[in-house]
Write a protein that holds these residues in place. Sequence first.
Motif, PDB file in Angstrom:
ATOM      1  N   GLU A 108       0.829  -1.205   0.000  1.00  0.00           N
ATOM      2  CA  GLU A 108       0.000   0.000   0.000  1.00  0.00           C
ATOM      3  C   GLU A 108       0.868   1.262   0.000  1.00  0.00           C
ATOM      4  O   GLU A 108       0.558   2.242  -0.683  1.00  0.00           O
ATOM      5  N   GLU A 109       1.953   1.259   0.770  1.00  0.00           N
ATOM      6  CA  GLU A 109       2.842   2.420   0.809  1.00  0.00           C
ATOM      7  C   GLU A 109       3.451   2.683  -0.563  1.00  0.00           C
ATOM      8  O   GLU A 109       3.541   3.837  -1.006  1.00  0.00           O
ATOM      9  N   ALA A 114       3.720   6.136  -5.285  1.00  0.00           N
ATOM     10  CA  ALA A 114       3.831   6.191  -6.745  1.00  0.00           C
ATOM     11  C   ALA A 114       2.680   6.930  -7.395  1.00  0.00           C
ATOM     12  O   ALA A 114       2.880   7.697  -8.349  1.00  0.00           O
ATOM     13  N   LEU A 115       1.470   6.712  -6.904  1.00  0.00           N
ATOM     14  CA  LEU A 115       0.289   7.189  -7.615  1.00  0.00           C
ATOM     15  C   LEU A 115      -0.297   8.474  -7.053  1.00  0.00           C
ATOM     16  O   LEU A 115      -1.229   9.030  -7.650  1.00  0.00           O
ATOM     17  N   ALA A 116       0.238   8.966  -5.955  1.00  0.00           N
ATOM     18  CA  ALA A 116      -0.291  10.213  -5.376  1.00  0.00           C
ATOM     19  C   ALA A 116      -0.330  11.365  -6.384  1.00  0.00           C
ATOM     20  O   ALA A 116      -1.330  12.091  -6.447  1.00  0.00           O
ATOM     21  N   PRO A 117       0.714  11.549  -7.234  1.00  0.00           N
ATOM     22  CA  PRO A 117       0.673  12.672  -8.181  1.00  0.00           C
ATOM     23  C   PRO A 117      -0.376  12.517  -9.280  1.00  0.00           C
ATOM     24  O   PRO A 117      -0.719  13.502  -9.948  1.00  0.00           O
ATOM     25  N   SER A 155      -5.159   2.351   5.942  1.00  0.00           N
ATOM     26  CA  SER A 155      -4.930   2.208   4.499  1.00  0.00           C
ATOM     27  C   SER A 155      -4.857   3.565   3.813  1.00  0.00           C
ATOM     28  O   SER A 155      -3.990   3.800   2.962  1.00  0.00           O
ATOM     29  N   LEU A 156      -5.751   4.467   4.163  1.00  0.00           N
ATOM     30  CA  LEU A 156      -5.762   5.794   3.538  1.00  0.00           C
ATOM     31  C   LEU A 156      -4.446   6.528   3.792  1.00  0.00           C
ATOM     32  O   LEU A 156      -3.909   7.193   2.895  1.00  0.00           O
ATOM     33  N   LYS A 157      -3.909   6.375   4.991  1.00  0.00           N
ATOM     34  CA  LYS A 157      -2.633   7.014   5.309  1.00  0.00           C
ATOM     35  C   LYS A 157      -1.517   6.440   4.452  1.00  0.00           C
ATOM     36  O   LYS A 157      -0.712   7.181   3.882  1.00  0.00           O
ATOM     37  N   SER A 161      -4.084   9.019   0.310  1.00  0.00           N
ATOM     38  CA  SER A 161      -5.325   9.378  -0.384  1.00  0.00           C
ATOM     39  C   SER A 161      -6.415   9.612   0.641  1.00  0.00           C
ATOM     40  O   SER A 161      -6.331   9.127   1.785  1.00  0.00           O
ATOM     41  N   ASP A 162      -7.438  10.355   0.266  1.00  0.00           N
ATOM     42  CA  ASP A 162      -8.575  10.538   1.169  1.00  0.00           C
ATOM     43  C   ASP A 162      -9.759   9.656   0.783  1.00  0.00           C
ATOM     44  O   ASP A 162     -10.833   9.770   1.359  1.00  0.00           O
TER      45      ASP A 162
END
Length: 396
Positions: A108-109, A114-117, A155-157, A161-162
């Motif tokens: 998950e981390e 990787a996908l936050a942007p 998981s969100l942390k 993502s929110d």
Amino acid sequence: MENKNGISRREFFIKASMTVGGIAASSFVPKFGGFASAQATPVLSSQLPVRHLGSLKVSALGLGCMSLAGTYNPPMEMQQAIKLLRDTHELGVTFFDTAQLYGMGLSEEMVGKALAPIRDKVVIATKFGQAPAPGGGGIEINSRPERIKSSVNESLKRLQSDYIDLFYQHRVDPNVPIEDVAGAVQDLIKEGKVRHFGLSEAGAATIRRAHAVQTVSAVQNEYSIWTRDPEHEVIPVCEELCIGFVPWSPLGTGFLTGKYTPTTQFDEKYDVRVTFKFARFTPEALKANWYIIELLQRIALRYEATPGQIALAWHLARKPFIVPIPGTTKLDHLKENIGAVTIKLSASDMEEIETAIAQNGVQGLRIPDEVLQTSDIGAILGTSSEGTHGKTPLKQ
């Protein structure tokens, strides 16, 4: 007639059919060993077909992210994993599948960093209910509503993502009514933390019970050419209720790529096929089941493809609401997998596969028995949930 997913059965199949039909195989070159290697021009994001898991739109092929955190080899370095995940999106994949359990949160981390942007351009699925116990006390199966609601924040942390696009119950909890699980996820959907609900390794009775409380968008069970457990009741109920189906291990834990022979030496420290003693990966079973690889090689020659690509194309040809999620840690394997969306198997190809499997069978359990027993009634070959309430207790 409209389904709980908000679409009619006709609309479901129209949407699901926006996929690989009619796309020809392209730009493959032969390789040694009697079958071809995928050297296709990468499929760009605008070109990769889409499919629907209920009302959730995803790329026709997803990426399973378990192996990034170490399943067959040591975990990838964080920066290598980030690069692979971003390359995956650049090649057109929008659907990424992880779980709280994978690498005890490491997967998950990796996905999150990787996908936050590009968070608004991807669909992230993760799973609860089989995860690290709070305080580092090993692994627990726990789908009590209070645990679901606390674990989603964890998981969100990690995912940075929110919201989570698709939140699966990883394994049914024999101590918690599935209605309570569905109700807890429904609460999270109302709060905006989750957008869609899914089940994994569930049978038809459990799927129906859950769907009656909260729309189930996708079911994820093991399924491949050599693992047919979902065909008896799970895929039919998904079709009936307009639920998408996501096969995990669509390449048969790697076997269907043709890479593993009776003389293959597996990593005895990291490879779960050895550490968990997978019955299908003994030298004897690999030899007995090798006819499947020879079958896939023959078909692959017709399309200038690889056995693994044929195995994935088989999924895409089975039903228009099936979205396989092969995993990999290597860019060349990723490109090869994506190339499968360009292959449209003929009816005679499909019949050839069915006939061979029916005549010869498969030697060995799909996963170790102690792991298999965490699956639901009806999710295991030879069991049926018809006339039962599945593995979870009835709500009092």
